[in-house]
Write an enzyme that holds these catalytic residues in place. Sequence first.
Site, mmCIF file in Angstrom:
data_model
loop_
_atom_site.group_PDB
_atom_site.id
_atom_site.type_symbol
_atom_site.label_atom_id
_atom_site.label_comp_id
_atom_site.label_asym_id
_atom_site.label_seq_id
_atom_site.Cartn_x
_atom_site.Cartn_y
_atom_site.Cartn_z
ATOM 1 N N SER A 70 0.926 -1.263 0.010
ATOM 2 C CA SER A 70 -0.055 -0.033 -0.129
ATOM 3 C C SER A 70 0.886 1.196 -0.009
ATOM 4 C CB SER A 70 -0.822 0.026 1.290
ATOM 5 O OG SER A 70 -1.783 1.076 1.099
ATOM 6 N N ASP A 71 0.337 2.188 -0.745
ATOM 7 C CA ASP A 71 1.155 3.687 -0.907
ATOM 8 C C ASP A 71 -0.083 4.615 -0.890
ATOM 9 O OD1 ASP A 71 4.089 4.889 -1.232
ATOM 10 O OD2 ASP A 71 2.590 5.789 -2.578
ATOM 11 N N GLN A 72 0.577 5.958 -0.281
ATOM 12 C CA GLN A 72 -0.405 6.958 -0.133
ATOM 13 C C GLN A 72 0.399 8.284 -0.654
ATOM 14 O OE1 GLN A 72 -2.111 8.966 3.503
ATOM 15 N NE2 GLN A 72 -3.806 7.755 2.887
#
Length: 205
Positions: A70-72
């Site tokens: 996951s990355d934001q």
Amino acid sequence: MPMPPLVLASTSPFRRELLARLGLPFATANPAVDEAPLPGEKPEASALRLSQAKARAVADSHPGALIIGSDQVAYLDGHVFGKPETHQNALRQLQSMRGRQVNFFTGLCLLDARTGRAHLRGVPTVVTFRDLTDHEIENYLRREQPYNCAGSAKSEGLGIALIARIDGEDPNALIGLPLIALCDLLRLENVAVLDQPPTAHPAIN
């Protein structure tokens, strides 16, 4: 058929805490990925690329697992707010975001390391920040020190006091791991969360 091992490609305690809510046993691994955006890369594309890169970075050491990456990214008026790293950078970020609507986009990848098949999902969230004074921002930064957080606002902590409104499909996405989308992706790999036996200690490392 037993569920394959589940690995979270992240050392974030917040993502680990979120994943533990599903009650599934899982391990964690450090993906050690360069998170710098590519030249001309749109924020949404960056988050999706990095979520998959993080999952693939730990696939060789977990060849039989389902791996979560996951990355934001946070962005406003075409400008991406990365991890500030320093107090002054965080101060500038929050000053430019106060009283504005800021886009947060969370990329999610579920990778089957056995087959190399990857499922991707992007979850947008719009955050309206309060019209904060410099004094309020300084106090927040001294107390929270969110220097490793994209956009400098930890909604899971004191950062919630910076926010006037959150609009999105999954409140967990803003913290860094969209659990609703993850449950959907797990189903694509024949893992129904509520069909799994309960475990008292989901995280196994």
